[in-house]
Design a protein around this motif. Structure first.
Motif, PDB file in Angstrom:
ATOM      1  N   LEU A   9     -51.906 -25.298  -1.501  1.00  0.00           N
ATOM      2  CA  LEU A   9     -52.470 -25.470  -0.164  1.00  0.00           C
ATOM      3  C   LEU A   9     -51.335 -25.549   0.855  1.00  0.00           C
ATOM      4  O   LEU A   9     -50.214 -25.903   0.517  1.00  0.00           O
ATOM      5  CB  LEU A   9     -53.300 -26.757  -0.112  1.00  0.00           C
ATOM      6  N   LYS A  10     -51.646 -25.233   2.086  1.00  0.00           N
ATOM      7  CA  LYS A  10     -50.662 -25.361   3.161  1.00  0.00           C
ATOM      8  C   LYS A  10     -50.432 -26.838   3.442  1.00  0.00           C
ATOM      9  O   LYS A  10     -51.363 -27.652   3.345  1.00  0.00           O
ATOM     10  CB  LYS A  10     -51.134 -24.640   4.421  1.00  0.00           C
ATOM     11  N   ILE A  11     -49.221 -27.168   3.805  1.00  0.00           N
ATOM     12  CA  ILE A  11     -48.870 -28.558   4.061  1.00  0.00           C
ATOM     13  C   ILE A  11     -48.769 -28.823   5.557  1.00  0.00           C
ATOM     14  O   ILE A  11     -49.439 -29.701   6.086  1.00  0.00           O
ATOM     15  CB  ILE A  11     -47.529 -28.916   3.370  1.00  0.00           C
ATOM     16  N   LEU A  12     -47.930 -28.059   6.224  1.00  0.00           N
ATOM     17  CA  LEU A  12     -47.621 -28.320   7.628  1.00  0.00           C
ATOM     18  C   LEU A  12     -48.718 -27.805   8.560  1.00  0.00           C
ATOM     19  O   LEU A  12     -49.308 -26.749   8.319  1.00  0.00           O
ATOM     20  CB  LEU A  12     -46.290 -27.685   8.008  1.00  0.00           C
ATOM     21  N   ILE A  13     -48.958 -28.564   9.617  1.00  0.00           N
ATOM     22  CA  ILE A  13     -49.938 -28.182  10.632  1.00  0.00           C
ATOM     23  C   ILE A  13     -49.609 -26.794  11.172  1.00  0.00           C
ATOM     24  O   ILE A  13     -50.500 -25.961  11.342  1.00  0.00           O
ATOM     25  CB  ILE A  13     -49.973 -29.230  11.769  1.00  0.00           C
TER      26      ILE A  13
END
Length: 179
Positions: free
Chosen positions: A82-86
């Protein structure tokens, strides 16, 4: 004069020989007892060192179990990741990711100083740090951060801890947990 010499050889010398043998036996017993005391002291020190290691390790484990950190951990463990950073469509900001990476960086230095022992480091942290180390977004973030900061050594403890964990896995040393 001859009577004195006979008395010496007949009574005094054997008595002194017996006293000497008893003294050697007492000295040997004293050395044995001192050795046992040293062994017991070393065992107590080892146990207190293991206890201190556990306390430090569990404190960091608690830090890494805070909701933000668990969320980042879940993101790097997910398949597909999954993506972490906004900024990449995730839920976390750069400060949160830096704290996550920084905690593992600190764990390496605590381990290096002997404050967290091998079995505890492996059991509490290795799976998560290996996942984070292999996460493309974490790797990309570290690479960018090091370029932007002009320092190739930022978070080097994170890399070293991951390499140590991967080495334990590869060498089979991780089996020390089964002992």
């Amino acid at each position: 004069m001859e009577h004195r010499t006979d008395f010496w050889h007949k009574y005094i010398k054997p008595l002194l020989d017996i006293i000497q043998v008893v003294g050697v036996i007492i000295a040997a017993c004293g050395l044995y007892y001192a050795g046992r005391q040293l062994s017991d002291t070393a065992t107590q020190l080892s146990q207190s060192s293991d206890l201190a290691s556990a306390q430090i390790g569990l404190r960091f484990d608690d830090r890494l179990k805070k909701p933000d950190m668990v969320g980042i951990e879940d993101a790097v463990e997910a398949v597909p990741q999954l993506k972490i950073l906004i900024s990449h469509g995730g839920k976390y900001n750069e400060d949160q990711l830096e704290q996550f990476i920084g905690d593992y960086d600190t764990i390496y230095y605590l381990h290096k100083q002997g404050l967290i022992n091998d079995p505890l480091a492996y059991d509490l942290f290795c799976t998560d740090i290996e996942d984070a180390f292999h996460d493309p977004e974490v790797s990309s973030y570290l690479k960018e951060d090091r370029v932007n900061q002009g320092s190739a050594t930022d978070y080097v403890g994170f890399d070293k801890m991951a390499a140590l964990c991967l080495g334990w896995d590869k060498s089979g040393k991780a089996r020390f947990l089964e002992e």
